[in-house]
Design a protein around this motif. Sequence first.
Motif, PDB file in Angstrom:
ATOM      1  N   MET A   1      81.176  58.223  10.997  1.00 34.06           N
ATOM      2  CA  MET A   1      82.332  58.488  11.807  1.00 34.06           C
ATOM      3  C   MET A   1      81.969  59.531  12.866  1.00 34.06           C
ATOM      4  N   LYS A   2      82.538  59.405  14.062  1.00 36.77           N
ATOM      5  CA  LYS A   2      82.267  60.337  15.154  1.00 36.77           C
ATOM      6  C   LYS A   2      83.486  61.198  15.448  1.00 36.77           C
ATOM      7  N   ILE A   3      83.211  62.457  15.759  1.00 32.23           N
ATOM      8  CA  ILE A   3      84.246  63.373  16.230  1.00 32.23           C
ATOM      9  C   ILE A   3      83.843  63.769  17.640  1.00 32.23           C
ATOM     10  N   ARG A   4      84.704  63.476  18.600  1.00 29.70           N
ATOM     11  CA  ARG A   4      84.434  63.823  19.999  1.00 29.70           C
ATOM     12  C   ARG A   4      85.254  65.063  20.372  1.00 29.70           C
ATOM     13  N   PRO A   5      84.735  65.918  21.263  1.00 23.92           N
ATOM     14  CA  PRO A   5      85.448  67.133  21.641  1.00 23.92           C
ATOM     15  C   PRO A   5      86.836  66.836  22.209  1.00 23.92           C
ATOM     16  N   LYS A   6      87.784  67.705  21.882  1.00 22.74           N
ATOM     17  CA  LYS A   6      89.144  67.575  22.409  1.00 22.74           C
ATOM     18  C   LYS A   6      89.605  68.842  23.125  1.00 22.74           C
ATOM     19  N   ASN A   7      88.698  69.778  23.361  1.00 25.41           N
ATOM     20  CA  ASN A   7      89.053  70.992  24.067  1.00 25.41           C
ATOM     21  C   ASN A   7      89.283  70.643  25.543  1.00 25.41           C
ATOM     22  N   PRO A   8      90.483  70.917  26.087  1.00 26.31           N
ATOM     23  CA  PRO A   8      90.766  70.536  27.479  1.00 26.31           C
ATOM     24  C   PRO A   8      89.837  71.197  28.497  1.00 26.31           C
ATOM     25  N   PHE A   9      89.352  72.399  28.218  1.00 25.89           N
ATOM     26  CA  PHE A   9      88.433  73.067  29.137  1.00 25.89           C
ATOM     27  C   PHE A   9      87.105  72.334  29.228  1.00 25.89           C
ATOM     28  N   PHE A  10      86.690  71.702  28.128  1.00 24.38           N
ATOM     29  CA  PHE A  10      85.462  70.913  28.136  1.00 24.38           C
ATOM     30  C   PHE A  10      85.610  69.738  29.103  1.00 24.38           C
ATOM     31  N   TYR A  11      86.764  69.077  29.065  1.00 23.80           N
ATOM     32  CA  TYR A  11      86.986  67.946  29.963  1.00 23.80           C
ATOM     33  C   TYR A  11      87.005  68.385  31.428  1.00 23.80           C
ATOM     34  N   LEU A  12      87.628  69.513  31.711  1.00 24.04           N
ATOM     35  CA  LEU A  12      87.636  70.022  33.084  1.00 24.04           C
ATOM     36  C   LEU A  12      86.228  70.349  33.548  1.00 24.04           C
ATOM     37  N   LEU A  91      69.191  76.248   6.759  1.00 25.07           N
ATOM     38  CA  LEU A  91      68.752  75.250   5.782  1.00 25.07           C
ATOM     39  C   LEU A  91      67.927  75.920   4.686  1.00 25.07           C
ATOM     40  N   HIS A  92      67.791  75.241   3.562  1.00 24.57           N
ATOM     41  CA  HIS A  92      67.031  75.770   2.430  1.00 24.57           C
ATOM     42  C   HIS A  92      65.578  76.080   2.799  1.00 24.57           C
ATOM     43  N   ASN A  93      65.014  75.322   3.745  1.00 24.16           N
ATOM     44  CA  ASN A  93      63.623  75.550   4.143  1.00 24.16           C
ATOM     45  C   ASN A  93      63.464  76.661   5.182  1.00 24.16           C
ATOM     46  N   GLY A  94      64.565  77.344   5.537  1.00 23.89           N
ATOM     47  CA  GLY A  94      64.526  78.450   6.484  1.00 23.89           C
ATOM     48  C   GLY A  94      64.808  78.059   7.925  1.00 23.89           C
ATOM     49  N   LYS A  95      64.856  76.780   8.215  1.00 25.25           N
ATOM     50  CA  LYS A  95      65.140  76.319   9.576  1.00 25.25           C
ATOM     51  C   LYS A  95      66.586  76.648   9.935  1.00 25.25           C
ATOM     52  N   ILE A  96      66.823  76.967  11.201  1.00 19.10           N
ATOM     53  CA  ILE A  96      68.161  77.283  11.690  1.00 19.10           C
ATOM     54  C   ILE A  96      68.575  76.214  12.691  1.00 19.10           C
ATOM     55  N   ILE A  97      69.744  75.642  12.477  1.00 21.26           N
ATOM     56  CA  ILE A  97      70.285  74.652  13.402  1.00 21.26           C
ATOM     57  C   ILE A  97      71.535  75.264  14.025  1.00 21.26           C
ATOM     58  N   SER A  98      71.532  75.347  15.348  1.00 20.68           N
ATOM     59  CA  SER A  98      72.684  75.919  16.034  1.00 20.68           C
ATOM     60  C   SER A  98      73.559  74.799  16.582  1.00 20.68           C
ATOM     61  N   TRP A  99      74.850  75.091  16.631  1.00 19.61           N
ATOM     62  CA  TRP A  99      75.832  74.129  17.137  1.00 19.61           C
ATOM     63  C   TRP A  99      76.819  74.883  18.009  1.00 19.61           C
ATOM     64  N   ASN A 100      77.000  74.423  19.222  1.00 24.64           N
ATOM     65  CA  ASN A 100      77.970  75.021  20.128  1.00 24.64           C
ATOM     66  C   ASN A 100      79.338  74.399  19.846  1.00 24.64           C
ATOM     67  N   ALA A 101      80.218  75.170  19.240  1.00 25.66           N
ATOM     68  CA  ALA A 101      81.536  74.672  18.852  1.00 25.66           C
ATOM     69  C   ALA A 101      82.554  74.789  19.973  1.00 25.66           C
ATOM     70  N   ARG A 102      82.198  75.374  21.106  1.00 28.26           N
ATOM     71  CA  ARG A 102      83.152  75.611  22.184  1.00 28.26           C
ATOM     72  C   ARG A 102      83.870  74.345  22.669  1.00 28.26           C
ATOM     73  N   PRO A 103      83.216  73.181  22.789  1.00 27.20           N
ATOM     74  CA  PRO A 103      83.943  71.994  23.261  1.00 27.20           C
ATOM     75  C   PRO A 103      84.976  71.447  22.259  1.00 27.20           C
ATOM     76  N   TYR A 104      84.938  71.912  21.032  1.00 30.91           N
ATOM     77  CA  TYR A 104      85.794  71.382  19.983  1.00 30.91           C
ATOM     78  C   TYR A 104      86.988  72.300  19.734  1.00 30.91           C
ATOM     79  N   THR A 105      88.078  71.731  19.269  1.00 34.76           N
ATOM     80  CA  THR A 105      89.250  72.526  18.933  1.00 34.76           C
ATOM     81  C   THR A 105      89.044  73.193  17.571  1.00 34.76           C
TER      82      THR A 105
END
Length: 131
Positions: A1-12, A91-105
């Motif tokens: 399943m996909k979740i697409r951003p709904k932040n109105p500033f992202f669309y602008l 992650l358990h192996n020490g890797k870091i995954i970053s995610w920019n949550a700004r476009p999402y509500t």
Amino acid sequence: MKIRPKNPFFYLATLLAPWQIINTYVEYTDTFIIFSRYYAKRKTLVMDQTRFHIADVSKIGFPKDLSIPAQEKALYGPYGAYKSQEIDFLLHNGKIISWNARPYTKRQCQKILSLFPNAIELGTQLRKALE
């Protein structure tokens, strides 16, 4: 399943770059998650898809929660600065995954983070931000 951003500033912000709307999403199943997005690199936009197993995550939080430096750098341009609202997945192996949550509500962020088992430690500041 996909979740697409709904932040109105992202669309602008992406009116002149509609391909960003199409290629920015979070996709998940019971076992893995994919963060698909664009990020700035040397004055150009680069598409990135990061896929990892949900079971591999040990902690989730803002960089300060996890006592790590921000993985995504602030961007400075003629119209000001842009700093991502970074949530990091350790992650358990020490890797870091970053995610920019700004476009999402806020509600979308809550849903995405609810995909991870309750046993995974959420950072204090992140928990407060989601309340």
